[in-house]
Each structure stands twice: as structure tokens, then as C-alpha cells.
Enzyme design. Sequence first.
Site, PDB file in Angstrom:
ATOM      1  N   HIS A  97       0.755  -1.134   0.035  1.00  0.00           N
ATOM      2  CA  HIS A  97       0.042  -0.009  -0.052  1.00  0.00           C
ATOM      3  C   HIS A  97       0.709   1.243  -0.090  1.00  0.00           C
ATOM      4  CE1 HIS A  97       0.308   1.269   4.360  1.00  0.00           C
ATOM      5  NE2 HIS A  97       0.346  -0.158   4.497  1.00  0.00           N
ATOM      6  N   ASP A 117       6.034   1.113   7.037  1.00  0.00           N
ATOM      7  CA  ASP A 117       4.550   0.848   6.703  1.00  0.00           C
ATOM      8  C   ASP A 117       4.022   1.936   5.788  1.00  0.00           C
ATOM      9  OD1 ASP A 117       1.625   0.719   8.737  1.00  0.00           O
ATOM     10  OD2 ASP A 117       2.133  -0.023   6.609  1.00  0.00           O
ATOM     11  N   GLU A 151      -5.167   2.139   2.325  1.00  0.00           N
ATOM     12  CA  GLU A 151      -5.211   0.860   3.090  1.00  0.00           C
ATOM     13  C   GLU A 151      -5.438   1.092   4.754  1.00  0.00           C
ATOM     14  OE1 GLU A 151      -2.864   0.020   5.699  1.00  0.00           O
ATOM     15  OE2 GLU A 151      -3.440  -2.172   5.680  1.00  0.00           O
ATOM     16  N   GLU A 152      -4.909   2.409   5.287  1.00  0.00           N
ATOM     17  CA  GLU A 152      -4.614   2.496   6.492  1.00  0.00           C
ATOM     18  C   GLU A 152      -6.272   2.932   6.974  1.00  0.00           C
ATOM     19  OE1 GLU A 152      -2.349   2.012   8.252  1.00  0.00           O
ATOM     20  OE2 GLU A 152      -0.473   2.535   7.241  1.00  0.00           O
ATOM     21  N   ASP A 179       3.278  -5.858   3.079  1.00  0.00           N
ATOM     22  CA  ASP A 179       3.012  -4.636   3.918  1.00  0.00           C
ATOM     23  C   ASP A 179       4.067  -4.896   5.221  1.00  0.00           C
ATOM     24  OD1 ASP A 179       0.070  -3.261   5.411  1.00  0.00           O
ATOM     25  OD2 ASP A 179       2.132  -2.521   5.409  1.00  0.00           O
TER      26      ASP A 179
HETATM   27  N1  LIG Z   1      -1.857  -3.233  11.357  1.00  0.00           N
HETATM   28  C1  LIG Z   1      -1.152  -3.130   9.924  1.00  0.00           C
HETATM   29  C2  LIG Z   1       0.311  -3.646  10.394  1.00  0.00           C
HETATM   30  C3  LIG Z   1       0.343  -4.660  11.090  1.00  0.00           C
HETATM   31  C4  LIG Z   1       0.079  -6.042  10.704  1.00  0.00           C
HETATM   32  C5  LIG Z   1       0.327  -7.413  11.226  1.00  0.00           C
HETATM   33  C6  LIG Z   1       0.845  -7.049  12.609  1.00  0.00           C
HETATM   34  I1  LIG Z   1       0.892  -8.916  13.664  1.00  0.00           I
HETATM   35  C7  LIG Z   1       0.966  -6.001  13.166  1.00  0.00           C
HETATM   36  C8  LIG Z   1       0.762  -4.797  12.345  1.00  0.00           C
HETATM   37  C9  LIG Z   1      -1.109  -1.977   9.174  1.00  0.00           C
HETATM   38  O1  LIG Z   1      -1.026  -0.922   9.951  1.00  0.00           O
HETATM   39  N2  LIG Z   1      -1.143  -1.885   8.142  1.00  0.00           N
HETATM   40  O2  LIG Z   1      -1.212  -0.742   7.306  1.00  0.00           O
HETATM   41 ZN   LIG Z   2      -0.034   0.613   8.781  1.00  0.00          ZN
HETATM   42 ZN   LIG Z   3       0.592  -1.335   6.199  1.00  0.00          ZN
END
Ligand SMILES: N[C@H](Cc1ccc(I)cc1)C(=O)NO
Ligand SMILES: [Zn+2]
Ligand SMILES: [Zn+2]
Length: 291
Positions: A97, A117, A151-152, A179
Site C-alpha cells: 500500500h 509501513d 489501506e490505513e 506490507d
Molecule cells: N495493522 C497493520 C500492520 C500490522 C500487520 C500485522 C501485525 I501482527 C501488526 C501490524 C497496518 O497498519 N497496516 O497498514
Molecule cells: Zn499501517
Molecule cells: Zn501497512
Amino acid sequence: SYVIDQQSVVTPMLSQMQASNIGQTIVDLSANVNRYYQTAAGVTASDWLKQRWTTLAAGRSDITVEQFTHASWKQKSVIATIKGTDNASQVVVLGGHLDSINQAGTSETTRAPGADDDASGIASLTEVFRTLVANGYKPRRTLKFMAYAAEEVGLRGSQEIATSFANAGTNVVGVMQLDMTNYKGSANDIYIYTDYTDSAQNTFVTNLIKTYLPTLKVGTDKCGYACSDHASWTAKGYYATMPFEAAMGEDDPYIHTANDTYANTGSQADHALKFARMALAYMVELGSDGS
Ligand SMILES: N[C@H](Cc1ccc(I)cc1)C(=O)NO
Ligand SMILES: [Zn+2]
Ligand SMILES: [Zn+2]
């Protein structure tokens, strides 16, 4: 059934992939004040990535780079397509993303570098794209590289794209989500997440790692919720896999803050390179299959 038989193509490419290229893309993307789905900077980042991928496409007539316009927000997703040769109706997707967020709230000027991220995921898949083009690789299936917007804020960009593909009846045979690939928080190198993903494809990806990256250690874990864009594809009945940087709770502690910087992952992309190499093997092994 999943066959691993492209060693003569994949192996020479793996050594050409460079952490420095991945690092540069992370630096470039995180230089935007933010990449939030509703800000001017978020729009700028999308336009920058489209131009970057267009440059990498190097004028190949079988490659298109486009933006996907979303219904109700400004940031567009970016999609690069390498059209298949004799099995082009079957599609393989590699995504990450584009957007970033600050958990304190993201205004036009709020700092959200999103280096891990998810600039790391975009940079990993960009290095796959660069390497395939540099080698003149022509897949039998169609390969699509996707940088999802929004995505967020609820996996909204990938949800619109996956829904559009499902409504069009597009035969996506597999999806991989990258991601967060660059923060090595755990003992193992790559963690295959088993919820909201497809178990048969997860096994295939594990076998790809054993075949092409035999020194890497693989773990598994669960998010417990729809934690990234793979869940959008699974929801539409497609087979998705999400290889992730660490075990639950050991991932990058800086995400969603102004401190999610390249420096805070050691100003290097060695961890992300593992994911890029795995993803290249995925795209070539699936991309090289006939119907
Ligand atoms: N929550 C997700 C990131 C994320 C995904 C898996 C784990 I375990 C911890 C954190 C996110 O912010 N994606 O953008
Ligand atoms: Zn995130
Ligand atoms: Zn992410």
C-alpha cells in the site's frame, strides 16, 4: 497444483536484486511529508510512483502503468501491468500500500513518513518489477504490480480494486501482499500469516523460500483481524498470501508515527531484500505457467 520449475530463470535474477535500490525507493517515498489518502502529498506520492514505474517500464509495448481512480477520495492507486504472452487471461498480483498515516491524526502538513509501513513493501515490489524488466522477462500469464491507496483507513483502495476485478470476472490466480518488510523484529526471517489467506498458496510460498532462499527461516502467525490488503482479495474469493516482517507484537514499533523512518530500520534494506527475492520467485513461477 503449484510447480516449482523456473530455477534457470529465477536464480540468475536473484543475485541482480540490490538492497540499495530498495533503500533508495524507501527514501524517495518517505520524503513526502505524508502519503495520506486525503492530502495533496498523498496525491503527489501517487503521481511520483506512476512516473517512476513508467520510467522502469522502459518503453516496453507489453507494459502499461496506470492509476486507478477511486470513488470518494483523491489519492489514486497505481497499477503496472506486464501483459502475458499465451496465457494472458490469467493474472498474478503483487501488492503493497502506497498510503501512510499518523495515529495522532493526519492533516496536510502532518509528518507520516511510512518508511516501513509501507514504503518498504512498495520498494520491495518495485525492485521485482525493475529486475524482471531489466532481464527482458516475458510472462505467459499477466503480472500486475499494485500500490493501493487508502489501506490505513479500512483497506479501502484494495477493496475497490478487488471488487472491480471480481465484477469483471478477472481470473486472478494468486495475490501476494507486502506490507512491512524491513524491520527484523523476530528470530525468523519471513512470517507467513495464516488468517485471511489461502493455505495452499501459503504452502507454495513456503516451498519457494525453501527452494530459492534456503538459508532463511520461516515462521507463521495470525493477525486476528483483517490486517492488510490481502484480506480484500480473500473476501472476493481470490487466493492471497501475506509474508510479514515479524511475529505478532514484534513488528516495527514506530509505525503510524513520525518516527517510522528509514533510519529507524538501520538505514539499510537487507530484510526487505529477502521479501523482494521471495516475491520475484513467486511472480516468475506463477507467471510462467500455461493455462
Ligand atoms: N495493522 C497493520 C500492520 C500490522 C500487520 C500485522 C501485525 I501482527 C501488526 C501490524 C497496518 O497498519 N497496516 O497498514
Ligand atoms: Zn499501517
Ligand atoms: Zn501497512
